[in-house]
Design a protein around this motif. Structure first.
Motif, PDB file in Angstrom:
ATOM      1  N   UNK A 311      -5.866 -29.203  11.067  1.00 21.75           N
ATOM      2  CA  UNK A 311      -4.593 -28.625  11.541  1.00 21.75           C
ATOM      3  C   UNK A 311      -4.689 -27.109  11.767  1.00 21.75           C
ATOM      4  N   UNK A 312      -5.874 -26.650  12.084  1.00 23.94           N
ATOM      5  CA  UNK A 312      -6.122 -25.219  12.299  1.00 23.94           C
ATOM      6  C   UNK A 312      -5.809 -24.369  11.069  1.00 23.94           C
ATOM      7  N   UNK A 313      -5.845 -24.998   9.883  1.00 22.58           N
ATOM      8  CA  UNK A 313      -5.603 -24.260   8.641  1.00 22.58           C
ATOM      9  C   UNK A 313      -6.864 -23.570   8.130  1.00 22.58           C
ATOM     10  N   UNK A 314      -8.031 -24.039   8.567  1.00 19.24           N
ATOM     11  CA  UNK A 314      -9.280 -23.436   8.126  1.00 19.24           C
ATOM     12  C   UNK A 314      -9.598 -22.202   8.965  1.00 19.24           C
ATOM     13  N   UNK A 315     -10.519 -21.393   8.456  1.00 20.51           N
ATOM     14  CA  UNK A 315     -10.849 -20.140   9.123  1.00 20.51           C
ATOM     15  C   UNK A 315     -12.359 -20.002   9.266  1.00 20.51           C
ATOM     16  N   UNK A 316     -12.768 -18.932   9.929  1.00 19.89           N
ATOM     17  CA  UNK A 316     -14.189 -18.699  10.165  1.00 19.89           C
ATOM     18  C   UNK A 316     -14.956 -18.593   8.843  1.00 19.89           C
ATOM     19  N   UNK A 317     -16.233 -18.880   8.926  1.00 22.16           N
ATOM     20  CA  UNK A 317     -17.091 -18.880   7.739  1.00 22.16           C
ATOM     21  C   UNK A 317     -18.392 -18.152   8.061  1.00 22.16           C
ATOM     22  N   UNK A 318     -18.855 -17.382   7.115  1.00 19.13           N
ATOM     23  CA  UNK A 318     -20.105 -16.650   7.318  1.00 19.13           C
ATOM     24  C   UNK A 318     -21.299 -17.496   6.882  1.00 19.13           C
ATOM     25  N   UNK A 338     -22.647 -12.714  11.966  1.00 19.44           N
ATOM     26  CA  UNK A 338     -21.829 -12.331  10.816  1.00 19.44           C
ATOM     27  C   UNK A 338     -20.869 -13.454  10.452  1.00 19.44           C
ATOM     28  N   UNK A 339     -20.424 -14.206  11.461  1.00 18.73           N
ATOM     29  CA  UNK A 339     -19.613 -15.396  11.245  1.00 18.73           C
ATOM     30  C   UNK A 339     -20.226 -16.529  12.061  1.00 18.73           C
ATOM     31  N   UNK A 340     -20.136 -17.750  11.534  1.00 20.84           N
ATOM     32  CA  UNK A 340     -20.659 -18.905  12.266  1.00 20.84           C
ATOM     33  C   UNK A 340     -19.902 -19.052  13.579  1.00 20.84           C
ATOM     34  N   UNK A 341     -20.607 -19.358  14.678  1.00 22.12           N
ATOM     35  CA  UNK A 341     -19.941 -19.454  15.982  1.00 22.12           C
ATOM     36  C   UNK A 341     -18.909 -20.576  16.006  1.00 22.12           C
ATOM     37  N   UNK A 342     -17.758 -20.284  16.563  1.00 21.01           N
ATOM     38  CA  UNK A 342     -16.701 -21.288  16.629  1.00 21.01           C
ATOM     39  C   UNK A 342     -16.921 -22.282  17.767  1.00 21.01           C
ATOM     40  N   UNK A 343     -17.774 -21.914  18.716  1.00 22.76           N
ATOM     41  CA  UNK A 343     -18.082 -22.798  19.832  1.00 22.76           C
ATOM     42  C   UNK A 343     -19.576 -23.072  19.880  1.00 22.76           C
ATOM     43  N   UNK A 344     -19.985 -24.233  20.391  1.00 21.99           N
ATOM     44  CA  UNK A 344     -21.393 -24.617  20.324  1.00 21.99           C
ATOM     45  C   UNK A 344     -22.278 -23.801  21.254  1.00 21.99           C
ATOM     46  N   UNK A 345     -23.527 -23.684  20.885  1.00 16.06           N
ATOM     47  CA  UNK A 345     -24.563 -23.090  21.729  1.00 16.06           C
ATOM     48  C   UNK A 345     -25.641 -24.154  21.905  1.00 16.06           C
ATOM     49  N   UNK A 346     -25.419 -25.049  22.853  1.00 18.80           N
ATOM     50  CA  UNK A 346     -26.319 -26.194  23.023  1.00 18.80           C
ATOM     51  C   UNK A 346     -27.706 -25.760  23.468  1.00 18.80           C
ATOM     52  N   UNK A 347     -27.789 -24.713  24.262  1.00 16.45           N
ATOM     53  CA  UNK A 347     -29.102 -24.245  24.718  1.00 16.45           C
ATOM     54  C   UNK A 347     -29.944 -23.774  23.538  1.00 16.45           C
ATOM     55  N   UNK A 503     -29.710 -24.343   3.841  1.00 14.34           N
ATOM     56  CA  UNK A 503     -29.696 -25.620   3.099  1.00 14.34           C
ATOM     57  C   UNK A 503     -28.306 -26.250   3.055  1.00 14.34           C
ATOM     58  N   UNK A 504     -27.278 -25.419   3.135  1.00 16.72           N
ATOM     59  CA  UNK A 504     -25.906 -25.879   3.299  1.00 16.72           C
ATOM     60  C   UNK A 504     -25.460 -25.363   4.668  1.00 16.72           C
ATOM     61  N   UNK A 505     -25.119 -26.268   5.573  1.00 16.11           N
ATOM     62  CA  UNK A 505     -24.803 -25.881   6.949  1.00 16.11           C
ATOM     63  C   UNK A 505     -23.324 -25.524   7.025  1.00 16.11           C
ATOM     64  N   UNK A 506     -22.997 -24.272   7.326  1.00 14.39           N
ATOM     65  CA  UNK A 506     -21.593 -23.848   7.308  1.00 14.39           C
ATOM     66  C   UNK A 506     -20.754 -24.587   8.351  1.00 14.39           C
ATOM     67  N   UNK A 507     -19.560 -24.994   7.932  1.00 12.33           N
ATOM     68  CA  UNK A 507     -18.594 -25.567   8.865  1.00 12.33           C
ATOM     69  C   UNK A 507     -17.441 -24.576   9.014  1.00 12.33           C
TER      70      UNK A 507
END
Length: 554
Positions: A311-318, A338-347, A503-507
């Motif tokens: 529900x868009x309650x979560x926020x960016x994660x480093x 500095x923060x995990x990308x919010x959109x994919x980088x498939x390339x 080892x832990x993949x940020x979501x």
């Protein structure tokens, strides 16, 4: 978003009927001094109140107390519990603690410094229960004083030792040869509650009339097992539970949709894909390859996951696992992201996999040495937000040639697999420690000292991550008191390694949503009085909430 509604409804009917008949907090024939809570438990409860067991269902704070309560929700001095004061010596190698006098265990035995020494010694010599990596030597001065000596400056051990070690009664626990696996079915503690009745679908904690702080106004807490988040939503609509920490539809309009209830959402835990990452410790599967882990990281569309699952309650994660925005001043300039990308980088994901020797097959899935890049990710049945996140992610990752298959398990099966490293991927949250400092997250989840080979219980470095740079930085941070600018280079080193190895993949950083019955009970934490972090599964914070709650009108 909400799946298996028919199954949820069937399970809910019986649970709510039982609840309405025997417990609750206001209306429907339920007792007004009983709080009904839902922790997210899906499936039968397994009777175990061992506060150090990874499969314990309750006890820390409510039955077994630490010496002090450290509030990570507000910048406040630690609250005295079984301890009344503490001091460090000049070089941070000795901690002196004064204990509360006149405390008794719930079986009537007197609490003394010997119980504290016994507990600390037990933790220090038992790796499987030593979540904090505690190595101090404890000495009894007299019945109300102990000292803890360390071989090096150990300022950062303070909140862990004082706030995260649950004191056990020596006269009982000295008879248990295997404390890590002891099934504690008749818990004896100093806390404000005692175990009442226990059934597979619910159990009750009853107020301890002999509690040193006075018998709580809240006379009972009943914990329910339901079939998942949707069942929790239905229970709120029925007015059959009083507190849950879980997502609900349209939470912004809770007072309109659920009359009498209110909500509060605060950032706390960091939602991640846990990976069994270390082949040297027995992990098997493609996720042991850092290139695969990083490809998953870049293949995520976090914006879509946040919308569909949270529900868009979560926020960016480093990717450096500092909690934002709390730790904004500690965010390392050495991070690539500095923060995990919010959109994919498939390339970028494709480049990582092809450089690691993977080739895409006719079905669009990458393979290496004849093995398709297909992984199973474990999730607790009924955790609808996480299940939705994984179903969304599985579609996203197919676009970069990785196949993941969600596997729903009971909480007990999932927790056992997590502890023993018998998984490829699972979804969970990385917790914060007893004080507002990322050191604790790092020392818990990324330290060699808190992991174990596959098949043995890790607590809680479930990823089996072991890195000498991180270990050395943690050792240096432990020797340096908080606030010292000399700490930042060590934070920088840790964050760079975590981003590199993942080892832990940020979501996403989890916004923790709480829904509570404000009509039936007063004393809830609020933005203007965050005396504890409001989450029903947060321990020992939940016990502090129970102590403050009163039936409305009392």
């Amino acid at each position: 978003m909400f799946l298996h509604k028919r199954l949820f409804a069937l399970g809910l009917v019986a649970a709510l009927a039982a609840t309405a008949a025997c417990s609750g907090s206001g209306g429907g024939g339920r007792s007004r001094d009983t709080l009904v809570v839902y922790t997210g438990q899906a499936g039968d409860y397994q009777l175990n109140f061992n506060p150090y067991a990874p499969t314990q269902i309750e006890g820390p704070g409510t039955i077994y107390e630490p010496l002090f309560f450290f509030n990570i929700a507000a910048d406040a001095p630690p609250k005295p519990l079984l301890g009344t004061e503490f001091t460090w010596n000049a070089d941070g190698t000795e901690l002196a603690v004064t204990l509360r006098d006149g405390v008794t265990w719930s079986d009537g035995e007197k609490f003394t410094a010997e119980d504290v020494k016994f507990t600390f010694d037990l933790v220090a010599k038992t790796p499987a229960i030593n979540k904090t990596g505690f190595k101090g030597t404890t000495t009894v001065v007299d019945d109300t004083h102990v000292t803890v000596k360390f071989s090096e400056p150990s300022y950062m051990d303070g909140p862990q030792v004082l706030g995260q070690l649950w004191i056990l009664p020596e006269h009982i626990w000295k008879n248990y040869p295997a404390p890590a696996t002891e099934v504690n079915d008749e818990p004896v503690g100093t806390g404000p509650f005692r175990l009442g009745d226990f059934k597979a679908q619910s159990f009750t904690l009853r107020a301890n009339p002999g509690y040193w702080g006075g018998e709580p106004a809240l006379k009972q807490v009943r914990y329910l097992s339901l079939s998942g988040n949707q069942a929790g939503v239905d229970a709120l609509k029925a007015g059959s539970i009083d507190w849950q920490t879980a997502p609900i539809p349209d939470v912004a309009n809770i007072e309109k949709n659920y009359p009498g209830y209110r909500s509060i959402t605060l950032p706390l835990n960091q939602v991640s894909l846990f990976t069994c990452s270390n082949a040297q410790l027995g992990c098997q599967g493609a996720q042991t390859d850092p290139a695969v882990r990083k490809a998953i990281y870049f293949g995520m569309n976090r914006t879509q996951i946040n919308s569909l699952a949270f529900q868009n309650l979560n926020t960016e994660m480093s990717p450096g696992f500092t909690l934002q925005p709390r730790d904004a001043n500690l965010l390392s300039a050495r991070l690539t992201d500095r923060m995990a990308p919010m959109n994919p980088d498939t390339a970028k994901a494709d480049r990582l996999l092809t450089s690691a020797g993977y080739a895409k097959g006719a079905d669009g899935v990458y393979a290496k040495d004849g093995k398709p890049l297909a992984l199973t990710v474990k999730v607790v049945a009924g955790w609808t937000d996480y299940i939705t996140a994984l179903e969304t992610l599985s579609q996203q990752l197919l676009r970069i040639g990785i196949k993941i298959t969600p596997q729903q398990l009971s909480w007990n099966e999932w927790a056992d697999a997590r502890g023993r490293g018998q998984f490829e991927l699972l979804i969970d949250s990385v917790e914060q420690g007893p004080a507002p400092d990322p050191y604790y997250t790092y020392s818990y989840f990324f330290s060699t000292a808190t992991t174990a080979p596959v098949g043995q219980a890790a607590n809680p470095n479930f990823a089996r991550f072991s890195n000498p740079v991180v270990d050395a930085a943690l050792a240096a941070l432990k020797r340096t008191d908080r606030g010292n600018p000399a700490r930042q280079p060590h934070y920088d080193a840790i964050q760079a390694e975590l981003e590199e190895h993942m080892p832990y993949i940020p979501v996403l950083t989890g916004g923790v949503p709480n829904e509570y019955n404000a009509k039936a009970f007063t004393g809830w934490p609020g933005e203007d009085d965050l005396y504890a972090f409001p989450a029903v599964w947060k321990r020992p914070d939940a016990s502090q909430v129970y102590l403050r709650l009163k039936p409305a009108g009392s």
